[in-house]
Design a protein around this motif. Structure first.
Motif, PDB file in Angstrom:
ATOM      1  N   PHE A  63       0.864  -1.185   0.000  1.00 26.20           N
ATOM      2  CA  PHE A  63       0.000   0.000   0.000  1.00 26.20           C
ATOM      3  C   PHE A  63       0.896   1.230   0.000  1.00 26.20           C
ATOM      4  O   PHE A  63       1.632   1.468   0.948  1.00 26.20           O
ATOM      5  CB  PHE A  63      -0.902   0.005   1.245  1.00 26.20           C
ATOM      6  CG  PHE A  63      -2.006   1.023   1.185  1.00 26.20           C
ATOM      7  CD1 PHE A  63      -3.227   0.710   0.610  1.00 26.20           C
ATOM      8  CD2 PHE A  63      -1.828   2.293   1.710  1.00 26.20           C
ATOM      9  CE1 PHE A  63      -4.256   1.656   0.560  1.00 26.20           C
ATOM     10  CE2 PHE A  63      -2.839   3.240   1.663  1.00 26.20           C
ATOM     11  CZ  PHE A  63      -4.060   2.919   1.084  1.00 26.20           C
ATOM     12  N   SER A  64       0.848   1.975  -1.081  1.00 28.41           N
ATOM     13  CA  SER A  64       1.697   3.152  -1.198  1.00 28.41           C
ATOM     14  C   SER A  64       1.028   4.364  -0.570  1.00 28.41           C
ATOM     15  O   SER A  64      -0.192   4.383  -0.329  1.00 28.41           O
ATOM     16  CB  SER A  64       2.009   3.452  -2.667  1.00 28.41           C
ATOM     17  OG  SER A  64       0.915   4.085  -3.292  1.00 28.41           O
ATOM     18  N   ARG A  69      -5.610   7.754  -2.696  1.00 25.94           N
ATOM     19  CA  ARG A  69      -6.417   8.417  -3.726  1.00 25.94           C
ATOM     20  C   ARG A  69      -7.445   7.476  -4.343  1.00 25.94           C
ATOM     21  O   ARG A  69      -8.314   7.915  -5.109  1.00 25.94           O
ATOM     22  CB  ARG A  69      -5.504   8.952  -4.830  1.00 25.94           C
ATOM     23  CG  ARG A  69      -4.454   9.948  -4.341  1.00 25.94           C
ATOM     24  CD  ARG A  69      -3.449  10.258  -5.433  1.00 25.94           C
ATOM     25  NE  ARG A  69      -2.362  11.099  -4.940  1.00 25.94           N
ATOM     26  CZ  ARG A  69      -1.237  11.343  -5.623  1.00 25.94           C
ATOM     27  NH1 ARG A  69      -1.067  10.814  -6.823  1.00 25.94           N
ATOM     28  NH2 ARG A  69      -0.290  12.101  -5.102  1.00 25.94           N
ATOM     29  N   ARG A  70      -7.360   6.208  -4.056  1.00 26.15           N
ATOM     30  CA  ARG A  70      -8.304   5.247  -4.608  1.00 26.15           C
ATOM     31  C   ARG A  70      -9.667   5.396  -3.921  1.00 26.15           C
ATOM     32  O   ARG A  70      -9.772   5.990  -2.850  1.00 26.15           O
ATOM     33  CB  ARG A  70      -7.770   3.828  -4.437  1.00 26.15           C
ATOM     34  CG  ARG A  70      -6.504   3.573  -5.243  1.00 26.15           C
ATOM     35  CD  ARG A  70      -6.081   2.128  -5.199  1.00 26.15           C
ATOM     36  NE  ARG A  70      -4.904   1.900  -6.023  1.00 26.15           N
ATOM     37  CZ  ARG A  70      -4.408   0.697  -6.283  1.00 26.15           C
ATOM     38  NH1 ARG A  70      -4.974  -0.386  -5.774  1.00 26.15           N
ATOM     39  NH2 ARG A  70      -3.331   0.567  -7.058  1.00 26.15           N
ATOM     40  N   PRO A  71     -10.723   4.840  -4.522  1.00 29.68           N
ATOM     41  CA  PRO A  71     -12.056   4.928  -3.903  1.00 29.68           C
ATOM     42  C   PRO A  71     -12.044   4.397  -2.474  1.00 29.68           C
ATOM     43  O   PRO A  71     -11.340   3.427  -2.169  1.00 29.68           O
ATOM     44  CB  PRO A  71     -12.920   4.068  -4.825  1.00 29.68           C
ATOM     45  CG  PRO A  71     -12.227   4.110  -6.152  1.00 29.68           C
ATOM     46  CD  PRO A  71     -10.760   4.163  -5.841  1.00 29.68           C
ATOM     47  N   GLU A  72     -12.840   5.017  -1.626  1.00 31.03           N
ATOM     48  CA  GLU A  72     -12.842   4.665  -0.203  1.00 31.03           C
ATOM     49  C   GLU A  72     -13.174   3.195   0.028  1.00 31.03           C
ATOM     50  O   GLU A  72     -12.593   2.548   0.906  1.00 31.03           O
ATOM     51  CB  GLU A  72     -13.839   5.558   0.532  1.00 31.03           C
ATOM     52  CG  GLU A  72     -13.839   5.375   2.040  1.00 31.03           C
ATOM     53  CD  GLU A  72     -14.754   6.351   2.747  1.00 31.03           C
ATOM     54  OE1 GLU A  72     -15.032   6.129   3.944  1.00 31.03           O
ATOM     55  OE2 GLU A  72     -15.193   7.326   2.099  1.00 31.03           O
ATOM     56  N   ASN A 137       1.549   2.240   3.500  1.00 34.15           N
ATOM     57  CA  ASN A 137       1.552   3.709   3.464  1.00 34.15           C
ATOM     58  C   ASN A 137       2.982   4.199   3.290  1.00 34.15           C
ATOM     59  O   ASN A 137       3.443   5.102   3.988  1.00 34.15           O
ATOM     60  CB  ASN A 137       0.921   4.299   4.724  1.00 34.15           C
ATOM     61  CG  ASN A 137       0.591   5.768   4.569  1.00 34.15           C
ATOM     62  OD1 ASN A 137       0.338   6.248   3.456  1.00 34.15           O
ATOM     63  ND2 ASN A 137       0.606   6.505   5.669  1.00 34.15           N
ATOM     64  N   TYR A 138       3.667   3.568   2.353  1.00 39.48           N
ATOM     65  CA  TYR A 138       5.081   3.854   2.117  1.00 39.48           C
ATOM     66  C   TYR A 138       5.245   4.677   0.839  1.00 39.48           C
ATOM     67  O   TYR A 138       4.603   4.413  -0.182  1.00 39.48           O
ATOM     68  CB  TYR A 138       5.868   2.549   1.972  1.00 39.48           C
ATOM     69  CG  TYR A 138       7.311   2.765   1.545  1.00 39.48           C
ATOM     70  CD1 TYR A 138       8.296   3.013   2.492  1.00 39.48           C
ATOM     71  CD2 TYR A 138       7.671   2.753   0.203  1.00 39.48           C
ATOM     72  CE1 TYR A 138       9.607   3.226   2.108  1.00 39.48           C
ATOM     73  CE2 TYR A 138       8.973   2.971  -0.196  1.00 39.48           C
ATOM     74  CZ  TYR A 138       9.938   3.213   0.758  1.00 39.48           C
ATOM     75  OH  TYR A 138      11.237   3.448   0.371  1.00 39.48           O
ATOM     76  N   GLY A 139       6.140   5.656   0.912  1.00 40.77           N
ATOM     77  CA  GLY A 139       6.564   6.407  -0.258  1.00 40.77           C
ATOM     78  C   GLY A 139       8.030   6.742  -0.093  1.00 40.77           C
ATOM     79  O   GLY A 139       8.442   7.269   0.951  1.00 40.77           O
ATOM     80  N   SER A 140       8.827   6.436  -1.084  1.00 40.85           N
ATOM     81  CA  SER A 140      10.271   6.602  -0.951  1.00 40.85           C
ATOM     82  C   SER A 140      10.684   8.059  -0.804  1.00 40.85           C
ATOM     83  O   SER A 140      11.609   8.386  -0.053  1.00 40.85           O
ATOM     84  CB  SER A 140      10.984   5.984  -2.159  1.00 40.85           C
ATOM     85  OG  SER A 140      12.377   5.956  -1.964  1.00 40.85           O
ATOM     86  N   GLN A 141      10.006   8.957  -1.503  1.00 44.42           N
ATOM     87  CA  GLN A 141      10.361  10.367  -1.383  1.00 44.42           C
ATOM     88  C   GLN A 141      10.107  10.866   0.035  1.00 44.42           C
ATOM     89  O   GLN A 141      10.933  11.595   0.606  1.00 44.42           O
ATOM     90  CB  GLN A 141       9.581  11.195  -2.403  1.00 44.42           C
ATOM     91  CG  GLN A 141      10.028  10.942  -3.848  1.00 44.42           C
ATOM     92  CD  GLN A 141       9.209  11.720  -4.860  1.00 44.42           C
ATOM     93  OE1 GLN A 141       8.051  12.051  -4.610  1.00 44.42           O
ATOM     94  NE2 GLN A 141       9.799  12.000  -6.002  1.00 44.42           N
ATOM     95  N   ALA A 142       8.974  10.465   0.632  1.00 41.94           N
ATOM     96  CA  ALA A 142       8.687  10.851   2.013  1.00 41.94           C
ATOM     97  C   ALA A 142       9.725  10.258   2.958  1.00 41.94           C
ATOM     98  O   ALA A 142      10.136  10.913   3.937  1.00 41.94           O
ATOM     99  CB  ALA A 142       7.293  10.393   2.407  1.00 41.94           C
ATOM    100  N   GLU A 143      10.143   9.043   2.701  1.00 42.32           N
ATOM    101  CA  GLU A 143      11.175   8.402   3.519  1.00 42.32           C
ATOM    102  C   GLU A 143      12.477   9.202   3.468  1.00 42.32           C
ATOM    103  O   GLU A 143      13.125   9.439   4.498  1.00 42.32           O
ATOM    104  CB  GLU A 143      11.408   6.980   3.015  1.00 42.32           C
ATOM    105  CG  GLU A 143      12.510   6.225   3.746  1.00 42.32           C
ATOM    106  CD  GLU A 143      12.858   4.918   3.067  1.00 42.32           C
ATOM    107  OE1 GLU A 143      13.293   3.982   3.770  1.00 42.32           O
ATOM    108  OE2 GLU A 143      12.720   4.821   1.824  1.00 42.32           O
ATOM    109  N   LEU A 144      12.863   9.645   2.279  1.00 43.13           N
ATOM    110  CA  LEU A 144      14.099  10.417   2.114  1.00 43.13           C
ATOM    111  C   LEU A 144      13.983  11.802   2.758  1.00 43.13           C
ATOM    112  O   LEU A 144      14.951  12.290   3.358  1.00 43.13           O
ATOM    113  CB  LEU A 144      14.440  10.540   0.636  1.00 43.13           C
ATOM    114  CG  LEU A 144      14.945   9.250  -0.023  1.00 43.13           C
ATOM    115  CD1 LEU A 144      14.935   9.376  -1.531  1.00 43.13           C
ATOM    116  CD2 LEU A 144      16.361   8.930   0.467  1.00 43.13           C
TER     117      LEU A 144
END
Length: 239
Positions: A63-64, A69-72, A137-144
């Protein structure tokens, strides 16, 4: 199960972008959630196969940070499947000496799911075998960005000289700091992009894009990927 060539190395750390659940369902005139359910079965097949093949760490992009942004209703279904997977498979992970790790800001999820994840990690924390890493709830840019902020705070506090910061300092601040270096990234479904997944870690990883939709991913598919990895020459910028 596809045989891994004795002459080729097995990657220590494999990461998979599990893509194609929706297209798998659409091709069968099924709701998208049916594709996600079939995808969970693929997770079981592949995690077992990876252990059998000697992979030390398997990281799955479940889960990114963009998937919100996907439907609830689809997000809710994905959370339900995660609950089901943990409840049904935790005993097997414990029995197989697998250590469960989570990367990403999973604490944004519902409190009961956070508690379930925390409990699963606690129950496998002492295991010494293969590591199953689930990116939630992972995103590489947020991690960096988070890693950079922590280093900046240390520098502002006088704990570290900014001029002395190295790649090693950054790696030590990443979610994957205690995992083996990333060797192989596989993406299913034919798409050829990393989608904000392990961008730093993948700097010298081998990339493999396969046409197989994730629900159709089998032990043989993984075996073929590892066999292909074993035939590659990794030069790390050298000759």
């Amino acid at each position: 199960m596809a045989a891994v060539p004795d002459t080729g190395p097995v990657p220590r750390h494999v990461a998979i972008i599990m893509d194609g659940n929706g297209r798998w369902a659409k091709a069968r005139h099924l709701p998208r959630v049916a594709g996600h359910k079939a995808g969970v079965e693929a997770v079981r097949r592949v995690t077992r196969a990876a252990r059998a093949m000697g992979v030390e760490a398997l990281t799955l992009y479940a889960f990114s940070s963009e998937n919100w942004r996907r439907p609830e209703d689809e997000v809710g279904a994905l959370m339900g499947l995660l609950r089901l997977f943990i409840r049904s498979d935790l005993a097997e992970l414990v029995a197989e000496n697998v250590r469960l790790r989570i990367i990403g800001d999973y604490r944004r999820f519902a409190p009961d799911l956070v508690a379930l994840v925390d409990d699963a990690m606690a129950k496998t924390a002492a295991n010494t075998g293969p590591i199953l890493v689930i990116a939630l709830n992972y995103g590489s840019q947020a991690e960096l960005v988070a890693a950079t902020r922590r280093l900046a705070a240390r520098a502002a506090a006088g704990e570290i000289d900014p001029a002395a910061i190295t790649a090693g300092h950054i790696e030590a601040e990443l979610d994957t700091a205690d995992l083996p270096p990333l060797d192989l990234v596989i993406r299913s479904s034919g798409e050829q992009r990393l989608s904000n997944f392990l961008l730093w870690q993948a700097a010298y990883a081998e990339l493999l894009f396969v046409d197989t939709l994730w629900p159709d991913f089998t032990a043989d598919t993984l075996g073929d990927a590892i066999a292909a990895f074993g035939q590659r020459q990794r030069r790390y910028g050298g000759l």
